[in-house]
Design an enzyme around this catalytic site. Structure first.
Site, PDB file in Angstrom:
ATOM      1  N   ASP A  40     -16.422   9.750  20.931  1.00  0.00           N
ATOM      2  CA  ASP A  40     -17.027  10.774  20.079  1.00  0.00           C
ATOM      3  C   ASP A  40     -17.677  10.140  18.866  1.00  0.00           C
ATOM      4  O   ASP A  40     -17.325   9.041  18.454  1.00  0.00           O
ATOM      5  CB  ASP A  40     -15.955  11.760  19.595  1.00  0.00           C
ATOM      6  CG  ASP A  40     -15.517  12.710  20.699  1.00  0.00           C
ATOM      7  OD1 ASP A  40     -16.197  12.754  21.741  1.00  0.00           O
ATOM      8  OD2 ASP A  40     -14.492  13.385  20.509  1.00  0.00           O
ATOM      9  N   LYS A  62     -20.222  13.864  20.440  1.00  0.00           N
ATOM     10  CA  LYS A  62     -19.696  15.170  20.036  1.00  0.00           C
ATOM     11  C   LYS A  62     -19.122  15.073  18.637  1.00  0.00           C
ATOM     12  O   LYS A  62     -18.357  14.204  18.328  1.00  0.00           O
ATOM     13  CB  LYS A  62     -18.607  15.626  21.004  1.00  0.00           C
ATOM     14  CG  LYS A  62     -19.157  15.993  22.344  1.00  0.00           C
ATOM     15  CD  LYS A  62     -18.143  16.720  23.171  1.00  0.00           C
ATOM     16  CE  LYS A  62     -17.765  18.018  22.522  1.00  0.00           C
ATOM     17  NZ  LYS A  62     -16.797  18.777  23.288  1.00  0.00           N
ATOM     18  N   MET A 178     -12.212  22.963  11.566  1.00  0.00           N
ATOM     19  CA  MET A 178     -13.563  23.489  11.833  1.00  0.00           C
ATOM     20  C   MET A 178     -13.809  24.774  11.059  1.00  0.00           C
ATOM     21  O   MET A 178     -14.466  25.685  11.559  1.00  0.00           O
ATOM     22  CB  MET A 178     -13.736  23.734  13.346  1.00  0.00           C
ATOM     23  CG  MET A 178     -13.641  22.459  14.159  1.00  0.00           C
ATOM     24  SD  MET A 178     -13.782  22.740  15.925  1.00  0.00           S
ATOM     25  CE  MET A 178     -12.126  23.243  16.330  1.00  0.00           C
TER      26      MET A 178
HETATM   27  N1  SAH Z   1      -8.792  16.557  17.976  1.00  0.00           N
HETATM   28  C1  SAH Z   1      -9.084  16.504  16.556  1.00  0.00           C
HETATM   29  C2  SAH Z   1      -9.762  17.759  16.050  1.00  0.00           C
HETATM   30  C3  SAH Z   1     -11.116  17.977  16.646  1.00  0.00           C
HETATM   31  S1  SAH Z   1     -11.937  19.371  15.988  1.00  0.00           S
HETATM   32  C4  SAH Z   1      -7.796  16.212  15.794  1.00  0.00           C
HETATM   33  O1  SAH Z   1      -6.717  16.274  16.379  1.00  0.00           O
HETATM   34  O2  SAH Z   1      -7.873  15.876  14.610  1.00  0.00           O
HETATM   35  C5  SAH Z   1     -12.871  18.663  14.667  1.00  0.00           C
HETATM   36  C6  SAH Z   1     -12.302  19.085  13.340  1.00  0.00           C
HETATM   37  O3  SAH Z   1     -11.210  18.252  13.013  1.00  0.00           O
HETATM   38  C7  SAH Z   1     -13.223  18.967  12.172  1.00  0.00           C
HETATM   39  O4  SAH Z   1     -14.093  20.064  12.072  1.00  0.00           O
HETATM   40  C8  SAH Z   1     -12.243  18.920  11.029  1.00  0.00           C
HETATM   41  O5  SAH Z   1     -11.741  20.209  10.756  1.00  0.00           O
HETATM   42  C9  SAH Z   1     -11.119  18.132  11.630  1.00  0.00           C
HETATM   43  N2  SAH Z   1     -11.189  16.698  11.281  1.00  0.00           N
HETATM   44  C10 SAH Z   1     -11.379  15.664  12.100  1.00  0.00           C
HETATM   45  N3  SAH Z   1     -11.315  14.496  11.443  1.00  0.00           N
HETATM   46  C11 SAH Z   1     -11.072  14.813  10.162  1.00  0.00           C
HETATM   47  C12 SAH Z   1     -10.863  14.059   8.972  1.00  0.00           C
HETATM   48  N4  SAH Z   1     -10.911  12.720   8.976  1.00  0.00           N
HETATM   49  N5  SAH Z   1     -10.621  14.723   7.829  1.00  0.00           N
HETATM   50  C13 SAH Z   1     -10.568  16.054   7.791  1.00  0.00           C
HETATM   51  N6  SAH Z   1     -10.752  16.816   8.882  1.00  0.00           N
HETATM   52  C14 SAH Z   1     -10.987  16.210  10.042  1.00  0.00           C
END
Ligand code: SAH
Length: 519
Positions: A40, A62, A178
Site C-alpha cells: 500500500d 491504496k 478514516m
Molecule cells: N489497517 C489499518 C487501517 C487502514 S484504514 C490499521 O490497522 O491501522 C486507513 C486509516 O487508518 C486512515 O484513514 C487513518 O484513520 C488510519 N491510519 C493509518 N495509519 C495511520 C497513522 N500513522 N496515524 C494515524 N492514523 C492512521
C-alpha cells in the site's frame, strides 16, 4: 514459518502504522522470503527494505479510502495470479490487515481460487497512534471499554448503517479511523446521541512517525480545531476521558529528536543501525547513502595474502566491510579463517559481530572503537615486536593503526580488500531535500561519505548543507569535514552510532539520555 512451503501462496502481512520498527518479526521474515510484494501507499521504505533484492515490489497504491489506483478486484486477481504461478506473495498492508484493511476480502479471494494463505497481524494505528500521542486506549481511572469505528461513509456498505447513536454512549473510548473528511458530521451525531460536548477528544495525524501531529479539544470544538491546525488523513480520532492523560503521558513528542529529519549517508548495509537509533530518539531517518561498498576489480593481492595466511600471527579487522570482503574471498578460495595459529582483533563491537556472523573467531575487541584504540589494546594484549600482522582495508585506509603497531615493533602488511564508490542513485532526491531546507541534521560516518556527499551536490544544495547541523562519528571524519569547509558541530566522545545520535539529541536541546529502545 519454518522453511519454504512448496508452491505459491499469499501472506497477508500487517506493516504497522508507520514507524518501520513496529513491523513484527514474523512480518520481516515473510518479507525476506517473498518473491513478490504488493504494498500500500503508506508503507515505509524501511519496511520494504526487509524484502530480498530479487523480489518484485509492486505499489498497488491504496491509501485508506482515497481513490485507489487499482481496484480491489485487480489486487485480488494479482494475488491469485502470482500464487498460481508458484510465487510466494506478500500482501503488505498498513496497520493490521484485518482492521479496515480489506484483508478479509483478499483472504476470501484466495479461498475462492484455491490459494493457500496466511495472516501476519500488524500493530494497528487504532491503538498505536494513541499510544504515541500519550493516550492509553483503556485506563482504570477513565475507561473500561473501547470501540474502533470507521468514519468513512459508503452508502453501499454496512458502514452506512453504523449505529452511532448506540455507540456514542455505550463505550468509554471511541476510536474513529478514516474519519477526517466527515468529522463535523460524525461529531454532530455523537453529540446528538447524548455524549457531552466537553468530552476530551483528539486527532492524531501520521501517528508513530516523526511527522506525528496531535490536536486536543473538547469534542464539540474538535472539527474546528482540526481544520485550523490543517490536519488531514491519515489520522485517528479519539473521544473519551482517557485523552486527559496525554498532558502527562505524551512521551513520543517529547523525545529529543522528535520532528527532526536526519540524513544518513552511510552505505545501505550499515544504515539500519544508525537509522533505528535516530528513530528511537523520535527523529526521522532519511537514508540516502552516498557510498557503496564494492568488491575489488582485481583481488589478486588479497588472494595472495590469503594463500599465505599461515605466515601471519594476527589478523586486524578495521571495519565490518573489511571482515565481509575478506570472508568473501576466503570462501571463494576455500581458505577458512578459523586457523589455530591466527589471532583476530576487531576495531569495535560491530566489526566483531560481523566477523562472528561470518565464522571468523574474534579474540580481541578493544573498548575504544577506532584505530588508535585497537593499536593500544593490541599492545596490551600481546608483545607486537616480532609478530606479523595482516590488515585488510579499503584503498583509502588510515595509517594510524599500522603506524602504531609498526612503532611497537610489529610487522604490518596492509592489503586492499574492497572499494568504496559513490552511490549516485539518491543524488537527485538528496539535492531536492537540501535545497528545500527539509533536513535538520546531516550525519557522516567516514571521510568517504563526506567526499562523495559533496561530489553529489549542486551549488545551491551545497550552500543549504551549511545551514544544517553537521555531525561526524569521530575525529577523522570531523577532520575531513573541516577540510571540506563543512565543519561538524557535533562529534561524540566514542565513535559509535548510538553515541553520535545521543550527541545530536543533546545538541537539539534534549537530555541526550538514551531511550530504552535504543539499546
Ligand atoms: N489497517 C489499518 C487501517 C487502514 S484504514 C490499521 O490497522 O491501522 C486507513 C486509516 O487508518 C486512515 O484513514 C487513518 O484513520 C488510519 N491510519 C493509518 N495509519 C495511520 C497513522 N500513522 N496515524 C494515524 N492514523 C492512521
Amino acid at each position: 514459518m519454518s522453511g519454504r512451503v512448496a508452491g505459491g501462496r499469499v501472506v497477508l502481512v500487517g506493516a504497522g502504522p508507520g514507524d518501520p520498527g513496529l513491523l513484527t518479526l514474523r512480518g520481516a521474515e515473510a518479507l525476506r522470503r517473498a518473491d513478490v510484494v504488493l504494498y500500500d501507499q503508506l508503507v515505509d521504505d524501511a519496511v520494504l527494505g526487509h524484502a530480498s533484492p530479487d523480489a518484485e515490489l509492486i505499489n498497488v497504491g491504496k491509501r485508506g479510502h482515497d481513490a485507489p489506483t487499482r481496484s480491489q478486484d485487480d489486487i485480488n486477481a494479482l494475488l491469485v495470479r502470482f500464487a498460481h504461478d508458484g510465487k510466494v506473495v506478500v500482501r503488505l498492508k498498513g496497520g493490521d490487515p484485518f482492521v479496515f484493511g480489506r484483508g478479509g476480502e483478499e483472504a476470501s479471494a484466495c479461498v475462492a481460487a484455491g490459494v493457500t494463505f496466511e495472516v501476519v497481524p500488524g500493530v494497528t494505528s487504532a491503538l498505536s497512534a494513541l499510544s504515541h500521542a500519550g493516550i492509553p486506549v483503556t485506563d482504570r481511572r477513565y475507561s473500561a471499554s473501547f470501540a474502533v469505528v470507521t468514519g468513512h461513509n459508503d452508502p453501499t456498505q454496512v458502514t452506512a448503517a453504523t449505529r452511532w447513536e448506540a455507540l456514542a454512549t455505550a463505550v468509554d473510548t471511541l476510536v474513529i479511523l478514516m474519519g477526517m473528511r466527515n468529522l463535523p458530521r460524525l461529531v454532530e451525531r455523537i453529540l446528538s446521541a447524548g455524549r457531552s460536548p466537553d468530552t476530551p477528544a483528539a486527532a492524531v495525524m501520521w501517528g508513530t512517525t516523526a511527522r506525528q501531529e496531535t490536536v486536543v479539544a473538547p469534542l464539540a470544538d474538535l472539527p474546528k480545531r482540526v481544520e485550523e491546525a490543517g490536519l488531514g488523513a491519515p489520522a485517528v480520532v479519539v473521544v473519551g476521558d482517557v485523552v486527559r492523560l496525554r498532558d502527562e503521558l505524551a512521551w513520543f513528542e517529547r523525545l529529543p529528536l522528535f520532528g527532526r529529519r536526519v540524513l544518513v549517508t552511510r552505505p545501505e548495509a550499515q544504515a539500519f543501525e544508525l537509522s533505528s537509533v535516530i528513530r528511537a530518539f523520535g527523529g526521522d531517518a532519511i537514508e540516502l547513502p552516498t557510498v557503496r561498498i564494492e568488491p575489488l576489480e582485481d583481488a589478486s593481492a588479497l588472494d595472495e595474502a590469503l594463500q599465505r595466511i599461515d605466515v601471519y600471527d594476527v589478523l586486524l579487522l578495521a571495519s565490518a566491510n573489511a571482515a565481509r570482503a575478506l570472508a568473501a574471498r576466503s570462501t571463494e578460495l576455500g581458505i577458512p579463517l578459523d586457523r589455530p595459529g591466527l589471532r583476530v582483533g576487531c576495531v569495535g563491537a560491530r566489526t566483531a559481530e560481523a566477523a562472528g556472523e561470518l565464522g571468523i573467531p574474534v579474540h580481541l575487541v578493544p573498548p575504544r572503537a577506532d584505530g588508535e584504540g585497537l593499536a593500544e589494546a593490541v599492545a596490551q594484549w600481546l608483545e607486537p615486536a616480532g609478530l606479523r600482522f595482516l590488515l585488510p582495508r579499503s584503498e583509502v585506509g588510515r595509517d594510524a593503526l599500522p603506524d602504531a603497531i609498526t612503532a611497537a615493533g610489529g610487522e604490518v602488511e596492509t592489503v586492499t580488500a574492497y572499494r568504496t564508490v559513490g552511490a549516485e542513485a539518491g543524488a537527485e532526491r538528496l539535492n531536492e531535500e537540501l535545497e528545500a531546507g527539509r533536513l535538520d541534521a546531516l550525519t557522516f560516518t567516514s571521510p568517504s561519505t563526506v567526499r562523495h556527499f559533496l561530489a553529489m551536490l549542486r551549488p545551491a544544495a551545497r550552500e543549504a548543507a551549511r545551514r544544517c547541523v553537521v555531525a561526524a562519528i569521530g575525529a577523522t571524519t570531523a577532520e575531513a569535514l573541516r577540510e571540506a569547509g563543512l565543519p561538524a558541530r557535533v562529534v561524540p566522545e566514542r565513535p559509535e552510532a548510538a553515541a553520535l545520535v545521543a550527541a545530536l539529541a543533546s545538541h537539539f536541546g534534549g537530555s541526550g539520555a538514551e531511550p530504552k529502545e535504543a539499546s
